[in-house]
Design an enzyme around this catalytic site. Structure first.
Site, PDB file in Angstrom:
ATOM      1  N   GLY A  72     150.572  35.298  65.930  1.00  0.00           N
ATOM      2  CA  GLY A  72     149.153  35.760  65.559  1.00  0.00           C
ATOM      3  C   GLY A  72     148.540  36.198  67.201  1.00  0.00           C
ATOM      4  O   GLY A  72     148.738  35.782  68.042  1.00  0.00           O
ATOM      5  N   ALA A  73     147.939  37.643  67.089  1.00  0.00           N
ATOM      6  CA  ALA A  73     147.850  38.322  68.230  1.00  0.00           C
ATOM      7  C   ALA A  73     146.757  37.455  69.194  1.00  0.00           C
ATOM      8  O   ALA A  73     147.265  37.325  70.414  1.00  0.00           O
ATOM      9  CB  ALA A  73     146.972  39.697  67.823  1.00  0.00           C
TER      10      ALA A  73
ATOM     11  N   ASP B 164     146.920  43.351  64.987  1.00  0.00           N
ATOM     12  CA  ASP B 164     147.633  43.155  66.082  1.00  0.00           C
ATOM     13  C   ASP B 164     147.318  44.099  67.323  1.00  0.00           C
ATOM     14  O   ASP B 164     147.419  43.720  68.411  1.00  0.00           O
ATOM     15  CB  ASP B 164     149.056  43.079  66.160  1.00  0.00           C
ATOM     16  CG  ASP B 164     149.651  41.842  65.110  1.00  0.00           C
ATOM     17  OD1 ASP B 164     149.523  41.842  64.019  1.00  0.00           O
ATOM     18  OD2 ASP B 164     150.025  40.918  65.935  1.00  0.00           O
TER      19      ASP B 164
ATOM     20  N   ASN C   9     149.207  46.138  61.702  1.00  0.00           N
ATOM     21  CA  ASN C   9     149.253  44.724  61.213  1.00  0.00           C
ATOM     22  C   ASN C   9     150.419  44.458  60.519  1.00  0.00           C
ATOM     23  O   ASN C   9     151.443  45.124  60.693  1.00  0.00           O
ATOM     24  CB  ASN C   9     147.873  44.440  60.285  1.00  0.00           C
ATOM     25  CG  ASN C   9     147.894  42.963  60.247  1.00  0.00           C
ATOM     26  OD1 ASN C   9     147.573  42.131  60.865  1.00  0.00           O
ATOM     27  ND2 ASN C   9     147.598  42.577  58.841  1.00  0.00           N
TER      28      ASN C   9
HETATM   29  O1  MRU Z   1     154.094  38.224  63.186  1.00  0.00           O
HETATM   30  P1  MRU Z   1     152.772  37.340  63.438  1.00  0.00           P
HETATM   31  O2  MRU Z   1     152.780  36.116  62.418  1.00  0.00           O
HETATM   32  O3  MRU Z   1     152.455  37.108  64.906  1.00  0.00           O
HETATM   33  O4  MRU Z   1     151.981  38.539  62.743  1.00  0.00           O
HETATM   34  C1  MRU Z   1     150.344  38.101  62.577  1.00  0.00           C
HETATM   35  C2  MRU Z   1     149.725  39.156  62.173  1.00  0.00           C
HETATM   36  O5  MRU Z   1     150.091  40.065  61.648  1.00  0.00           O
HETATM   37  C3  MRU Z   1     148.179  38.896  62.200  1.00  0.00           C
HETATM   38  O6  MRU Z   1     147.609  39.372  61.097  1.00  0.00           O
HETATM   39  C4  MRU Z   1     147.500  39.330  63.222  1.00  0.00           C
HETATM   40  O7  MRU Z   1     148.235  38.734  64.293  1.00  0.00           O
HETATM   41  C5  MRU Z   1     146.223  39.002  63.141  1.00  0.00           C
HETATM   42  S1  MRU Z   1     145.764  37.473  63.809  1.00  0.00           S
HETATM   43  C6  MRU Z   1     144.434  36.960  63.685  1.00  0.00           C
END
Ligand code: MRU
Length: 356
Positions: free
Chosen positions: A52-53, A240, A250
Site C-alpha cells: 500500500g503506497a 499509488d 492504481n
Molecule cells: O500492490 P499493493 O498491494 O501495494 O497495491 C496497493 C494499491 O494498489 C492501493 O490501492 C494503493 O497503494 C493505495 S493504498 C491507500
C-alpha cells in the site's frame, strides 16, 4: 483501527526495532514482525509484508532510520536510500518519504542523527494518519449526500486494499466508509477480490469485518454486472501515483472498473493523500509499472484442514503467465479526487488549487 477489539497502527518503533503487521499472513494469522536493519525493511517492502503506497512510504522512512542506527556513515545512508526507493517502483510515496528523510538528515549536521531520523519517520507516519482521517471527513460528505437521496444502504465498490492496512491508519478509500459507519449511515462494501494477490479478499474484507462493516467479496469481473443492475452507488479506490493532470495509477484492474462505472453513470472517486501526487511525470506512459513474479498468478495460497498455510499450483505447469501489478485510469473517467484538503476535479487546475 481495530483487530480483535484492540487498536493498532500498521507500523511503529519500539525497543530499537520497527514493528509491522505481517500482511502476507493475513487473514489467517495475525503476526507482528520486527525489522532490525534497513535490509529487513527493503525485504518487507519487496515481498509485501507491508504494502500500500502510504505504508511503504512510512516503512521506507523507518528503514532509513534503521540504516542510521546500523551505521551513520553518509555513503551507507545514501546507498540505503537508493535501495529503499528501488524496492518497489510504482508507488511514488516511497521516493517522497526517502527524499524527505534525506533532506532532514542533510540539513542538520549533528550527533543526534538517529533521533532526528526516528522523529522524522514518526512525523511522516503521524502526518499520514492525520491526512487519511481528513480524507475520511471530506469523503463522508459524498456518502452522506447519496444516503440523503436514497434513504437506504449505500453500496460502495472498492478495488485492492486501500484500507488502513495500506496506510498508517484509517486508509484512503476506506476512510470515508469508516467515517460514514461511525456516523450511523448504513453502508455495504463490494470488495473486489483483486487477483492475483487477493488484497481485497485477504485484507479489505478482513479489516471491514473487524470494524463490523457489512461487505461482500466479489470476483474481479463481477463489478460490471452489479453496476448495470444499479447495485453500486459509488466506487472509491486508492492510488499509488496520481499525475498532476489527474491520471490515476492504481492496482491492476482499476481501469476496467472505471470504464464500467463511466458506462453506467456510477461516480468513480479516488482517495489519496498529497504524498501520492507526482508533480514531475507529465505522461502516464512514463510511470514505471511494476511487473511481479508470475508465480503470484500460477500459485494460490490458503489454509488446509490443519490450519496450515499451503501454496498450490493452479495453472498448467508449462504455461507462461504475465503479472503486471498496476494500470492507469485516465483522468476523464475519475469523478473526483478526495484529498486531505478537500475534493477536487482530477485535473491540473483542481490539484493546483488545493496544493500549489
Ligand atoms: O500492490 P499493493 O498491494 O501495494 O497495491 C496497493 C494499491 O494498489 C492501493 O490501492 C494503493 O497503494 C493505495 S493504498 C491507500
Amino acid at each position: 483501527m481495530r483487530i480483535e477489539g484492540k487498536e493498532y497502527r500498521t507500523i511503529w518503533f519500539e525497543n530499537n526495532v520497527v514493528k509491522i503487521i505481517d500482511q502476507t499472513k493475513l487473514p489467517h494469522q495475525f503476526l507482528i514482525k520486527e525489522l532490525k536493519t534497513v535490509n529487513d525493511a527493503i525485504n518487507a517492502i519487496k515481498i509485501m509484508e507491508v504494502r500500500g503506497a502510504p505504508l511503504i512510504g512510512g516503512t521506507a522512512a523507518y528503514g532509513l532510520a534503521l540504516a542510521v542506527q546500523e551505521n551513520n556513515d553518509p555513503e551507507f545512508i545514501k546507498k540505503s536510500a537508493k535501495e529503499l526507493i528501488q524496492s518497489r517502483p510504482t508507488a511514488i510515496n516511497l521516493k517522497w518519504a526517502v527524499d524527505r528523510m534525506i533532506k532532514k538528515l542533510t540539513e542538520i549536521n549533528s550527533d543526534q542523527l538517529l533521533n532526528i531520523a526516528l522523529n522524522e519517520a514518526k512525523e511522516i507516519c503521524d502526518e499520514d494518519e492525520k491526512f487519511c482521517e481528513n480524507i475520511g471527513i471530506n469523503g463522508l460528505k459524498i456518502i452522506e449526500e447519496i444516503y440523503n437521496k436514497k434513504k437506504d444502504t449505500v453500496n460502495i465498490l472498492t478495488h485492492c486494499n486501500a484500507g488502513w492496512l495500506a496506510t498508517i491508519n484509517w486508509g484512503t478509500a476506506t476512510s470515508p466508509i469508516y467515517h460514514a459507519h461511525k456516523k450511523g449511515i448504513p453502508v455495504h462494501v463490494w470488495v473486489d477480490e483483486t487477483r492475483p494477490r487477493n488484497q481485497g479478499a485477504n485484507l479489505t474484507s478482513y479489516e471491514l469485518n473487524e470494524e463490523e462493516i457489512p461487505n461482500t467479496i466479489i470476483a474481479d469481473n463481477t463489478g460490471g454486472i452489479l453496476m448495470q443492475r444499479g447495485e453500486v452507488d459509488m466506487c472509491i479506490v486508492g492510488t499509488d501515483r496520481t499525475l498532476s493532470n489527474g491520471d490515476v495509477c492504481n492496482k491492476i484492474g482499476t481501469y476496467l472498473k472505471a470504464l464500467a462505472a463511466h458506462d453506467n453513470n456510477v461516480p468513480f472517486y479516488v482517495a489519496l493523500p498529497s504524498s501520492t501526487i507526482d508533480w514531475d511525470i507529465k505522461d502516464a506512459k512514463d510511470i514505471p509499472i511494476e511487473e511481479r513474479n508470475s508465480e503470484e498468478l500460477s500459485h494460490v495460497e490458503g489454509i488446509d484442514e490443519n490450519n496450515e498455510i499451503k501454496k498450490v499450483l493452479i495453472y498448467p505447469s508449462k504455461s507462461k503467465a504475465m503479472n503486471l501489478a498496476f494500470d492507469v485510469t485516465p483522468a476523464k473517467y475519475v469523478t473526483g479526487l478526495i484529498t486531505e484538503r478537500g475534493i477536487t476535479k482530477a485535473s491540473f487546475d483542481g490539484l493546483s488549487k488545493l496544493f500549489k
